[in-house]
Each structure stands twice: as structure tokens, then as C-alpha cells.
Design a protein around this motif. Sequence first.
Motif, PDB file in Angstrom:
ATOM      1  N   ASN A  76      -4.059   8.892  -0.672  1.00  0.00           N
ATOM      2  CA  ASN A  76      -4.519  10.080  -1.390  1.00  0.00           C
ATOM      3  C   ASN A  76      -5.164   9.750  -2.725  1.00  0.00           C
ATOM      4  O   ASN A  76      -5.490  10.655  -3.488  1.00  0.00           O
ATOM      5  CB  ASN A  76      -3.363  11.065  -1.580  1.00  0.00           C
ATOM      6  CG  ASN A  76      -3.845  12.474  -1.799  1.00  0.00           C
ATOM      7  OD1 ASN A  76      -4.977  12.825  -1.466  1.00  0.00           O
ATOM      8  ND2 ASN A  76      -2.999  13.309  -2.381  1.00  0.00           N
ATOM      9  N   TYR A  77      -5.321   8.460  -3.046  1.00  0.00           N
ATOM     10  CA  TYR A  77      -6.093   8.028  -4.219  1.00  0.00           C
ATOM     11  C   TYR A  77      -7.180   7.075  -3.732  1.00  0.00           C
ATOM     12  O   TYR A  77      -6.897   6.130  -2.984  1.00  0.00           O
ATOM     13  CB  TYR A  77      -5.204   7.309  -5.232  1.00  0.00           C
ATOM     14  CG  TYR A  77      -4.325   8.217  -6.054  1.00  0.00           C
ATOM     15  CD1 TYR A  77      -4.722   8.649  -7.315  1.00  0.00           C
ATOM     16  CD2 TYR A  77      -3.093   8.632  -5.569  1.00  0.00           C
ATOM     17  CE1 TYR A  77      -3.908   9.476  -8.082  1.00  0.00           C
ATOM     18  CE2 TYR A  77      -2.264   9.458  -6.321  1.00  0.00           C
ATOM     19  CZ  TYR A  77      -2.683   9.876  -7.582  1.00  0.00           C
ATOM     20  OH  TYR A  77      -1.872  10.704  -8.321  1.00  0.00           O
ATOM     21  N   ARG A  78      -8.410   7.284  -4.175  1.00  0.00           N
ATOM     22  CA  ARG A  78      -9.528   6.488  -3.670  1.00  0.00           C
ATOM     23  C   ARG A  78      -9.362   5.003  -3.948  1.00  0.00           C
ATOM     24  O   ARG A  78      -9.714   4.163  -3.111  1.00  0.00           O
ATOM     25  CB  ARG A  78     -10.836   7.017  -4.268  1.00  0.00           C
ATOM     26  CG  ARG A  78     -11.244   8.379  -3.700  1.00  0.00           C
ATOM     27  CD  ARG A  78     -12.414   8.999  -4.453  1.00  0.00           C
ATOM     28  NE  ARG A  78     -12.795  10.262  -3.847  1.00  0.00           N
ATOM     29  CZ  ARG A  78     -12.186  11.420  -4.100  1.00  0.00           C
ATOM     30  NH1 ARG A  78     -11.171  11.465  -4.954  1.00  0.00           N
ATOM     31  NH2 ARG A  78     -12.588  12.526  -3.510  1.00  0.00           N
ATOM     32  N   GLU A 114       4.270   7.743  -7.768  1.00  0.00           N
ATOM     33  CA  GLU A 114       3.749   8.991  -7.197  1.00  0.00           C
ATOM     34  C   GLU A 114       4.119  10.205  -8.047  1.00  0.00           C
ATOM     35  O   GLU A 114       5.173  10.239  -8.692  1.00  0.00           O
ATOM     36  CB  GLU A 114       4.299   9.199  -5.780  1.00  0.00           C
ATOM     37  CG  GLU A 114       4.050   8.024  -4.855  1.00  0.00           C
ATOM     38  CD  GLU A 114       3.849   8.400  -3.401  1.00  0.00           C
ATOM     39  OE1 GLU A 114       3.739   9.603  -3.101  1.00  0.00           O
ATOM     40  OE2 GLU A 114       3.786   7.466  -2.584  1.00  0.00           O
ATOM     41  N   HIS A 121      -6.610   3.292  -4.114  1.00  0.00           N
ATOM     42  CA  HIS A 121      -5.629   2.717  -3.185  1.00  0.00           C
ATOM     43  C   HIS A 121      -6.206   2.640  -1.772  1.00  0.00           C
ATOM     44  O   HIS A 121      -5.977   1.653  -1.058  1.00  0.00           O
ATOM     45  CB  HIS A 121      -4.358   3.561  -3.178  1.00  0.00           C
ATOM     46  CG  HIS A 121      -3.295   3.057  -2.253  1.00  0.00           C
ATOM     47  ND1 HIS A 121      -2.823   1.764  -2.280  1.00  0.00           N
ATOM     48  CD2 HIS A 121      -2.598   3.684  -1.247  1.00  0.00           C
ATOM     49  CE1 HIS A 121      -1.895   1.614  -1.338  1.00  0.00           C
ATOM     50  NE2 HIS A 121      -1.753   2.758  -0.706  1.00  0.00           N
ATOM     51  N   ASP A 181      -6.809  12.155 -10.026  1.00  0.00           N
ATOM     52  CA  ASP A 181      -7.746  11.474  -9.135  1.00  0.00           C
ATOM     53  C   ASP A 181      -7.386  11.601  -7.658  1.00  0.00           C
ATOM     54  O   ASP A 181      -7.888  10.857  -6.820  1.00  0.00           O
ATOM     55  CB  ASP A 181      -7.833   9.986  -9.502  1.00  0.00           C
ATOM     56  CG  ASP A 181      -8.658   9.755 -10.755  1.00  0.00           C
ATOM     57  OD1 ASP A 181      -9.239  10.726 -11.277  1.00  0.00           O
ATOM     58  OD2 ASP A 181      -8.711   8.604 -11.215  1.00  0.00           O
ATOM     59  N   LEU A 182      -6.520  12.544  -7.323  1.00  0.00           N
ATOM     60  CA  LEU A 182      -6.104  12.765  -5.937  1.00  0.00           C
ATOM     61  C   LEU A 182      -7.273  13.205  -5.062  1.00  0.00           C
ATOM     62  O   LEU A 182      -8.125  13.999  -5.486  1.00  0.00           O
ATOM     63  CB  LEU A 182      -5.020  13.848  -5.892  1.00  0.00           C
ATOM     64  CG  LEU A 182      -3.664  13.509  -6.512  1.00  0.00           C
ATOM     65  CD1 LEU A 182      -2.895  14.794  -6.790  1.00  0.00           C
ATOM     66  CD2 LEU A 182      -2.881  12.601  -5.596  1.00  0.00           C
ATOM     67  N   THR A 208      -3.409   5.015 -13.227  1.00  0.00           N
ATOM     68  CA  THR A 208      -4.433   5.925 -12.710  1.00  0.00           C
ATOM     69  C   THR A 208      -4.074   7.353 -13.100  1.00  0.00           C
ATOM     70  O   THR A 208      -2.904   7.734 -13.010  1.00  0.00           O
ATOM     71  CB  THR A 208      -4.525   5.827 -11.173  1.00  0.00           C
ATOM     72  OG1 THR A 208      -4.919   4.495 -10.800  1.00  0.00           O
ATOM     73  CG2 THR A 208      -5.540   6.810 -10.610  1.00  0.00           C
ATOM     74  N   PRO A 258      -1.599   5.464  -6.277  1.00  0.00           N
ATOM     75  CA  PRO A 258      -2.912   4.893  -6.581  1.00  0.00           C
ATOM     76  C   PRO A 258      -2.963   3.392  -6.304  1.00  0.00           C
ATOM     77  O   PRO A 258      -1.992   2.784  -5.849  1.00  0.00           O
ATOM     78  CB  PRO A 258      -3.062   5.186  -8.077  1.00  0.00           C
ATOM     79  CG  PRO A 258      -1.667   5.137  -8.596  1.00  0.00           C
ATOM     80  CD  PRO A 258      -0.809   5.699  -7.485  1.00  0.00           C
ATOM     81  N   THR A 279      -3.326  11.159 -12.628  1.00  0.00           N
ATOM     82  CA  THR A 279      -2.842  11.905 -11.462  1.00  0.00           C
ATOM     83  C   THR A 279      -3.855  12.931 -10.972  1.00  0.00           C
ATOM     84  O   THR A 279      -3.679  13.489  -9.894  1.00  0.00           O
ATOM     85  CB  THR A 279      -1.514  12.609 -11.787  1.00  0.00           C
ATOM     86  OG1 THR A 279      -1.661  13.365 -13.001  1.00  0.00           O
ATOM     87  CG2 THR A 279      -0.395  11.599 -11.978  1.00  0.00           C
TER      88      THR A 279
END
Length: 274
Positions: A75-77, A122, A79, A208-209, A204, A237, A206
Motif C-alpha cells: 500500500n506504499y509505492r 504501519e 515498498h 503516501d498510501l 515515509t 512503506p 503516512t
Amino acid sequence: MKLLTLRTPNGMKAVRQDDDTLTEIDGYASIGDLLQTPDWKTVAAAATGATHPYEGADLAAVIPAPGKIICVGHNYRNHIKEMGREIPTHPALFAKYAESLIGPTDDLALPPESDAVDWEAELAVIIGKPGRRIAEADAAEHIAGYAVLNDVSMRDYQFRTIQWLQGKTWESSTPFGPALVTSDEFSAGPLMTSAVDGEIMQSTPTGDLVFTPEFLVHYISTIITLNPGDVIATGTPGGVGHAREPQVYLAEGQLLVTTIEGLGKLSNKVVREA
């Protein structure tokens, strides 16, 4: 408002934090219990029970026994990129169980069966109002607040099959807390970090989801009713140990610290499971 679950010699107590003081919310053994009351926020704000110092408090997981813990993968680009995957069109969901949860300063148990224990900072969403098929526009009304969670993962077990659950819900492996910060005082955006022995591993915002908390409440509630005290872990992330070259995992004696600005900190010593 900050709400916590405190361990005392007389059992667990739901408490409200006011600066350095914890005030018991009489009649409730945990914040999970408190959320079962529709006017929980009014009850918590009006509490005038026994007080305790915050410093040195023995805190349990803020929701010790959620009815559901639903986790979101990829759910993070940053990661998604480090794991070599494509941006998903739908959330990747898996479950975690209450036995995996520990308090914000409890020891984190390394199981003897795994040699690949990894960190995953998270943002956790805590449900405060029940609902099924909740519209995304209405989802914020169903969120009681937010907390910090670390989805510690046993990578060797996680990747034995295409289903992740067996690597994600080991007993006494998931720090969660320290407080539920009500949604009027926090929204996704502030910086989230994880550090091992003082070295920053993840950092990161939060915000940026890929899928926002409101969308996740909408999407998950399409599948199953969300109830007060249910938890959604919104994903981690980039910066996990498994994606590093060479790979790095948690070791006995290390200190794992997980922080989200505005929500607080988890600080867990890594120990061998007895």
C-alpha cells in the motif's frame, strides 16, 4: 483525545491520557471494551477515575482483543517497488489474530522456528462505529482513531506459499499502541519511521498510501461488517529488511522503535521466545 489500555495490579483499565497523567475510565477494562458503547467519546472525555503517571506505565496493546485485525499489503509505492511488484488495482488483504498483539514497550519474541524476522511500520485504523457497505464519503464517521502498529513478519514462513498469513500472525510479535488518538486530532499524513538500535530503516509520510484509510473502510466493509474495536493495518512503506542487499533481519538484544508523528512511539526489545 488519547485513549490507552493500562495494566494495573487490579487488572486492565481503559484510561485517558492528559499530558503526563492517565485517568481511569471507570467500568471499562480496555479501549476495546469502551468502543462498544455508542457514546464512548463522551464517556471518555468525562472520566474522573483514579489517576496514574504516564511515565513507567505498563501499557497493553491499545485494543488487546480486536474482533478482527485486517491487514493491507503493498500500500506504499516505495515498498511495492522494492518488492518488485506492480501498483495494485485493489487492496491485498490478509488477517492477523489477537494473540499476535503486544503492548508498546513489551518484549518482541523471536520464535526459534524463524531466522528471517522483519520489521514493518504501519498506521493502524481503529473502528468506532459499526457498518456494512460503508460509502467512502461516510467512512470517516466510522473511524474512532489511529495508532501505531508494527506488522513484524517472519519472511521465511511468509513466502513458503502465495498466502501470507503464516508469516504474519506469530504469537507475541505485533506491537500496537501506545494510544488510540481520536480522528479529530489526527489524519494520515505525518511521518512514520522504524529504527533498529537507533538506525532509521523506514521513513515515509503516512499520506503516501495507495489506498486511503477511508477507501479501505469502504472496501473492507463491502466484504464484511466492521465493528467497534476492529483494526485495519494499512500497510508498510519501503525500507524493510527483506528487500535490502544483503538482507537484514532482527536479532536478539536489538531495540525496534516505531514512530508516527502525532500518534506516539513503540519501543520493543527483541528477545528469544522462552
